[in-house]
Design an enzyme around this catalytic site. Structure first.
Site, PDB file in Angstrom:
ATOM      1  N   GLY A   1       5.355 -25.762 -62.349  1.00 32.24           N
ATOM      2  CA  GLY A   1       6.407 -25.125 -63.124  1.00 32.24           C
ATOM      3  C   GLY A   1       5.694 -23.390 -63.195  1.00 32.24           C
TER       4      GLY A   1
ATOM      5  N   LYS B   1      16.118 -29.244 -53.786  1.00 34.24           N
ATOM      6  CA  LYS B   1      15.061 -29.805 -53.323  1.00 34.24           C
ATOM      7  C   LYS B   1      14.299 -31.071 -53.885  1.00 34.24           C
ATOM      8  CE  LYS B   1      10.835 -30.036 -52.852  1.00 34.24           C
ATOM      9  NZ  LYS B   1      10.079 -31.250 -52.646  1.00 34.24           N
TER      10      LYS B   1
ATOM     11  N   GLY C   1       9.448 -30.834 -63.355  1.00 32.66           N
ATOM     12  CA  GLY C   1       8.392 -31.384 -62.784  1.00 32.66           C
ATOM     13  C   GLY C   1       7.214 -31.145 -63.522  1.00 32.66           C
TER      14      GLY C   1
ATOM     15  N   CYS D   1       9.075 -38.059 -68.715  1.00 30.46           N
ATOM     16  CA  CYS D   1       8.398 -36.526 -69.352  1.00 30.46           C
ATOM     17  C   CYS D   1       8.151 -36.686 -70.967  1.00 30.46           C
ATOM     18  CB  CYS D   1       9.066 -35.527 -68.944  1.00 30.46           C
ATOM     19  SG  CYS D   1      10.983 -35.745 -69.402  1.00 30.46           S
TER      20      CYS D   1
ATOM     21  N   GLU E   1      -1.375 -35.317 -69.843  1.00 31.40           N
ATOM     22  CA  GLU E   1      -0.283 -35.994 -69.294  1.00 31.40           C
ATOM     23  C   GLU E   1      -0.630 -37.171 -68.406  1.00 31.40           C
ATOM     24  OE1 GLU E   1       2.905 -34.553 -67.373  1.00 31.40           O
ATOM     25  OE2 GLU E   1       4.689 -35.619 -68.565  1.00 31.40           O
TER      26      GLU E   1
ATOM     27  N   THR F   1       3.738 -29.152 -65.040  1.00 30.24           N
ATOM     28  CA  THR F   1       3.700 -27.834 -65.517  1.00 30.24           C
ATOM     29  C   THR F   1       2.880 -27.051 -64.603  1.00 30.24           C
ATOM     30  OG1 THR F   1       3.506 -28.881 -67.884  1.00 30.24           O
ATOM     31  CG2 THR F   1       2.341 -26.760 -67.672  1.00 30.24           C
TER      32      THR F   1
ATOM     33  N   GLU G   1      11.840 -27.569 -66.925  1.00 33.66           N
ATOM     34  CA  GLU G   1      11.746 -28.867 -67.672  1.00 33.66           C
ATOM     35  C   GLU G   1      10.453 -29.357 -67.192  1.00 33.66           C
ATOM     36  OE1 GLU G   1      13.628 -29.834 -69.899  1.00 33.66           O
ATOM     37  OE2 GLU G   1      15.431 -28.354 -69.524  1.00 33.66           O
TER      38      GLU G   1
HETATM   39  P1  NAP Z   1       5.696 -31.832 -59.573  1.00 33.85           P
HETATM   40  O1  NAP Z   1       4.305 -32.337 -58.533  1.00 33.85           O
HETATM   41  O2  NAP Z   1       5.448 -30.714 -60.141  1.00 33.85           O
HETATM   42  O3  NAP Z   1       6.855 -31.866 -58.384  1.00 33.85           O
HETATM   43  C1  NAP Z   1       8.302 -31.511 -58.952  1.00 33.85           C
HETATM   44  C2  NAP Z   1       8.728 -31.180 -57.701  1.00 33.85           C
HETATM   45  O4  NAP Z   1       8.241 -29.730 -57.458  1.00 33.85           O
HETATM   46  C3  NAP Z   1       9.046 -31.771 -56.396  1.00 33.85           C
HETATM   47  O5  NAP Z   1      10.260 -31.675 -55.721  1.00 33.85           O
HETATM   48  C4  NAP Z   1       7.914 -30.891 -55.687  1.00 33.85           C
HETATM   49  O6  NAP Z   1       7.854 -31.485 -54.264  1.00 33.85           O
HETATM   50  C5  NAP Z   1       8.186 -29.920 -55.907  1.00 33.85           C
HETATM   51  N1  NAP Z   1       7.011 -28.801 -55.659  1.00 33.85           N
HETATM   52  C6  NAP Z   1       5.668 -29.224 -55.628  1.00 33.85           C
HETATM   53  N2  NAP Z   1       4.927 -28.084 -55.224  1.00 33.85           N
HETATM   54  C7  NAP Z   1       6.100 -26.961 -55.391  1.00 33.85           C
HETATM   55  C8  NAP Z   1       5.824 -25.465 -55.178  1.00 33.85           C
HETATM   56  N3  NAP Z   1       4.545 -24.977 -54.748  1.00 33.85           N
HETATM   57  N4  NAP Z   1       6.965 -24.871 -55.097  1.00 33.85           N
HETATM   58  C9  NAP Z   1       8.153 -25.378 -55.337  1.00 33.85           C
HETATM   59  N5  NAP Z   1       8.428 -26.774 -55.415  1.00 33.85           N
HETATM   60  C10 NAP Z   1       7.231 -27.357 -55.606  1.00 33.85           C
HETATM   61  O7  NAP Z   1       6.133 -32.935 -60.210  1.00 33.85           O
HETATM   62  P2  NAP Z   1       6.293 -34.649 -60.134  1.00 33.85           P
HETATM   63  O8  NAP Z   1       4.903 -35.215 -60.060  1.00 33.85           O
HETATM   64  O9  NAP Z   1       7.079 -34.678 -59.055  1.00 33.85           O
HETATM   65  O10 NAP Z   1       6.898 -35.323 -61.408  1.00 33.85           O
HETATM   66  C11 NAP Z   1       6.282 -35.476 -62.613  1.00 33.85           C
HETATM   67  C12 NAP Z   1       6.211 -34.267 -63.601  1.00 33.85           C
HETATM   68  O11 NAP Z   1       7.559 -34.058 -63.776  1.00 33.85           O
HETATM   69  C13 NAP Z   1       5.623 -34.796 -64.717  1.00 33.85           C
HETATM   70  O12 NAP Z   1       4.771 -33.749 -65.269  1.00 33.85           O
HETATM   71  C14 NAP Z   1       6.827 -34.964 -65.886  1.00 33.85           C
HETATM   72  O13 NAP Z   1       6.541 -34.687 -67.131  1.00 33.85           O
HETATM   73  C15 NAP Z   1       7.687 -33.688 -65.245  1.00 33.85           C
HETATM   74  N6  NAP Z   1       9.097 -34.103 -65.661  1.00 33.85           N
HETATM   75  C16 NAP Z   1       9.683 -33.386 -66.726  1.00 33.85           C
HETATM   76  C17 NAP Z   1      10.734 -33.585 -66.999  1.00 33.85           C
HETATM   77  C18 NAP Z   1      11.528 -32.780 -68.260  1.00 33.85           C
HETATM   78  O14 NAP Z   1      12.697 -33.009 -68.513  1.00 33.85           O
HETATM   79  N7  NAP Z   1      10.918 -31.991 -69.070  1.00 33.85           N
HETATM   80  C19 NAP Z   1      11.599 -34.665 -66.511  1.00 33.85           C
HETATM   81  C20 NAP Z   1      11.095 -35.420 -65.493  1.00 33.85           C
HETATM   82  C21 NAP Z   1       9.522 -35.093 -65.099  1.00 33.85           C
HETATM   83  P3  NAP Z   1       7.163 -32.777 -53.660  1.00 33.85           P
HETATM   84  O15 NAP Z   1       7.502 -33.753 -54.227  1.00 33.85           O
HETATM   85  O16 NAP Z   1       7.426 -32.675 -51.998  1.00 33.85           O
HETATM   86  O17 NAP Z   1       5.571 -32.417 -53.990  1.00 33.85           O
END
Ligand code: NAP
Length: 496
Positions: free
Chosen positions: A239, A181, A234, A290, A391, A236, A256
């Site tokens: 997650g 996804k 994605g 991240c 963040e 926190t 992650e």
């Molecule tokens: P996000 O909003 O949490 O989205 C991540 C993924 O989860 C997307 O595919 C999103 O879909 C999906 N998602 C959203 N709501 C969901 C739900 N209820 N159930 C299942 N999946 C769902 O994060 P983001 O804004 O895309 O990414 C930024 C974040 O990622 C930052 O906090 C960053 O630190 C973190 N990150 C962490 C790492 C690591 O390795 N630690 C690496 C990269 C990024 P949609 O796009 O359709 O909303």
């Protein structure tokens, strides 16, 4: 030049139930963050598509030969995927640039890393060993690993091809069927990877791509009873939501998540190295990383000199066209994300912070249609300020002086996040002591934001659960099973 699966004018098909077909959900678009132009159109998956894809994936897992092939046979296919990625490296890098607006120099590196990931897990797959455990009776014992079945990879928009490869390669190596996804904003690389898997000989149904809104499609995938594991990268909050659903299913997850990483410059640091490392740590990827080193602690005795030099160099970073090989910072992913960064900066200033540089959008014709934001440094706040704690996920650095060792360690560790940290010092004894005292999944010493697929990666506390990468990354997608082989020539005495 090789054409790509996602080169198409009409809506792009997804990978559902072993077929390329349009989803039955809403229409969606991938927009180029530098101009807002439409890169590709999609018909997203519906909840029915999710169910159908996962049932087909389960069927493929149980009936195709993939899981039963010998490890070296699966490895051969993974090597082939690595080779196909390399053959298409340039078009893939250009497509990734369009999909998420990163500078081309960076997307080329991401594509190379994705190829390296498949190569690494191919070799890890064919060299993985199982354990014979010490016998404690009239039997011998061994521990083996079995693929879990259907697993899901949910990914963010900031480095799609790399984060998707990081989940897909070990899961396929393990023998699992994988449902990806991708983030709504960046669906294209997952489609490319699925097409390359198909071309390399991964059986139909083993890789599905279900693009669509996370709260609907991601949620349906997580809740599906046939999904045995979710590997999530994605934010926190998302997650934690997934982990709660997983708890009800007793399903393992790997997480992650976000970060607020501390970079620490000690009084004996080589400032040329430290300045370049700090700049790269926070401003590369426009801070949409991240592991961005977003909290900077500098020894008070060097603070003024360090900050003068850092600010001058940061102000000269080349912000601009992602196609230009010299560009260091491209646009942010969406107008909405830029607004959230602007809100954070406003909060920082309202709490008493002062702007050293940036704090605004760049001006000029080049920047008019893109989501650009200047590198920004804020001083005058301490580690308790909102922008020191939350963040921001953008090019915003909070810089603070520190007084002594205990003060530094306490502040660096005073965060709900614990993903990464950076240490700049000329004294290896101090680096060792600080490297052990700081709480983080990864610590860089006299370098920053370097990566090796061979080295485990993950966070503590709100930064995540579990580790990706490394040889053992494959075993995340496997269940462990113990076998006892009876050696006693006589029947068990108890029943006599
Ligand atoms: P996000 O909003 O949490 O989205 C991540 C993924 O989860 C997307 O595919 C999103 O879909 C999906 N998602 C959203 N709501 C969901 C739900 N209820 N159930 C299942 N999946 C769902 O994060 P983001 O804004 O895309 O990414 C930024 C974040 O990622 C930052 O906090 C960053 O630190 C973190 N990150 C962490 C790492 C690591 O390795 N630690 C690496 C990269 C990024 P949609 O796009 O359709 O909303």
């Amino acid at each position: 030049m090789h054409s790509l699966h996602t080169d198409s004018r009409g809506p792009l098909p997804l990978f559902i139930a072993g077929e390329r077909r349009l989803g039955r959900g809403d229409d969606a678009e991938s927009l180029y963050p530098a101009t807002g132009e439409v890169v590709a159109r999609l018909r997203t998956a519906s909840v029915d598509d999710v169910d159908e894809a996962i049932r087909a994936a389960d069927h493929a897992f149980r009936t195709s030969t993939w899981a039963r092939r010998k490890p070296h046979e699966r490895a051969a296919v993974l090597y082939r995927i690595a080779q196909l990625i390399r053959e298409r490296a340039e078009p893939l890098a250009q497509r990734q640039r369009e999909d998420n607006g990163k500078p081309i120099s960076e997307t080329r590196a991401l594509v190379a890393s994705a190829a390296g990931t498949f190569q690494f897990f191919a070799s890890a797959c064919e060299t993985m060993e199982e354990a014979l455990t010490p016998s404690r009776g009239d039997y011998f014992t061994m521990s083996v690993h079995e693929p879990m079945g259907v697993v899901a990879a949910i990914t963010p928009w900031n480095s799609p091809i790399a984060s998707e490869a990081q989940k897909l390669a070990p899961a396929l190596a393990a023998g699992c069927a994988v449902v990806i996804k991708p983030a709504e904003a960046t669906p294209l690389m997952a489609l490319e990877l699925a097409a390359l898997c198909e071309q390399a000989g991964v059986p139909p149904g083993m890789v599905s791509v279900l693009a669509g809104r996370g709260s609907v499609i991601g949620d349906a995938i997580t809740r599906h009873p046939l999904v045995r594991r979710v590997s999530f990268t994605g934010g926190t909050a998302t997650g934690k939501h997934i982990a709660r659903i997983a708890a009800d299913k007793m399903m393992p997850v790997s997480m992650e998540l976000g970060g607020k990483s501390a970079t620490m410059v000690l009084d004996d640091a080589d400032l040329d190295h430290a300045i370049n490392g700090v700049l790269y740590g926070i401003f590369s990827s426009s801070g949409e990383s991240c592991i961005a080193g977003s909290r900077l602690f500098v020894a008070r005795s060097r603070y003024a000199e360090f900050m003068d030099r850092l600010a001058a160099k940061a102000a000269a970073l080349r912000v601009g066209d992602p196609c230009d090989e010299r560009t260091q910072m491209g646009p942010l992913i969406t107008p909405r994300h830029r607004e959230s960064i602007e809100r954070h900066v406003a909060v920082g200033l309202a709490e008493g912070g002062t702007l050293r540089i940036g704090g605004r959008r760049p001006e000029g014709a080049l920047y008019e249609r893109g989501n650009y934001y200047l590198p920004t440094i804020i001083e005058g706040l301490d580690n308790r300020a909102t922008i020191s704690r939350e963040e921001i996920f953008g090019p915003v650095l909070v810089a603070m002086p520190f007084d002594d060792w205990d003060d530094l360690v306490a502040q660096a560790n005073d965060s709900v996040y614990a993903l990464a940290a950076g240490i700049w010092t000329g004294d290896y004894r101090k680096a060792w002591a600080l490297g052990r005292a700081v709480q983080a999944g990864t610590v860089w010493i006299n370098t920053y934001k370097q990566f090796s697929i061979a080295t485990p990666f993950g966070g503590w506390r709100d930064s995540g659960l579990g580790r990706e990468k490394g040889r053992l990354g494959i075993q995340q997608y496997m269940e462990q099973k113990s076998l006892y082989w009876g050696l006693n020539p006589h029947p068990l005495a108890w029943a006599d």
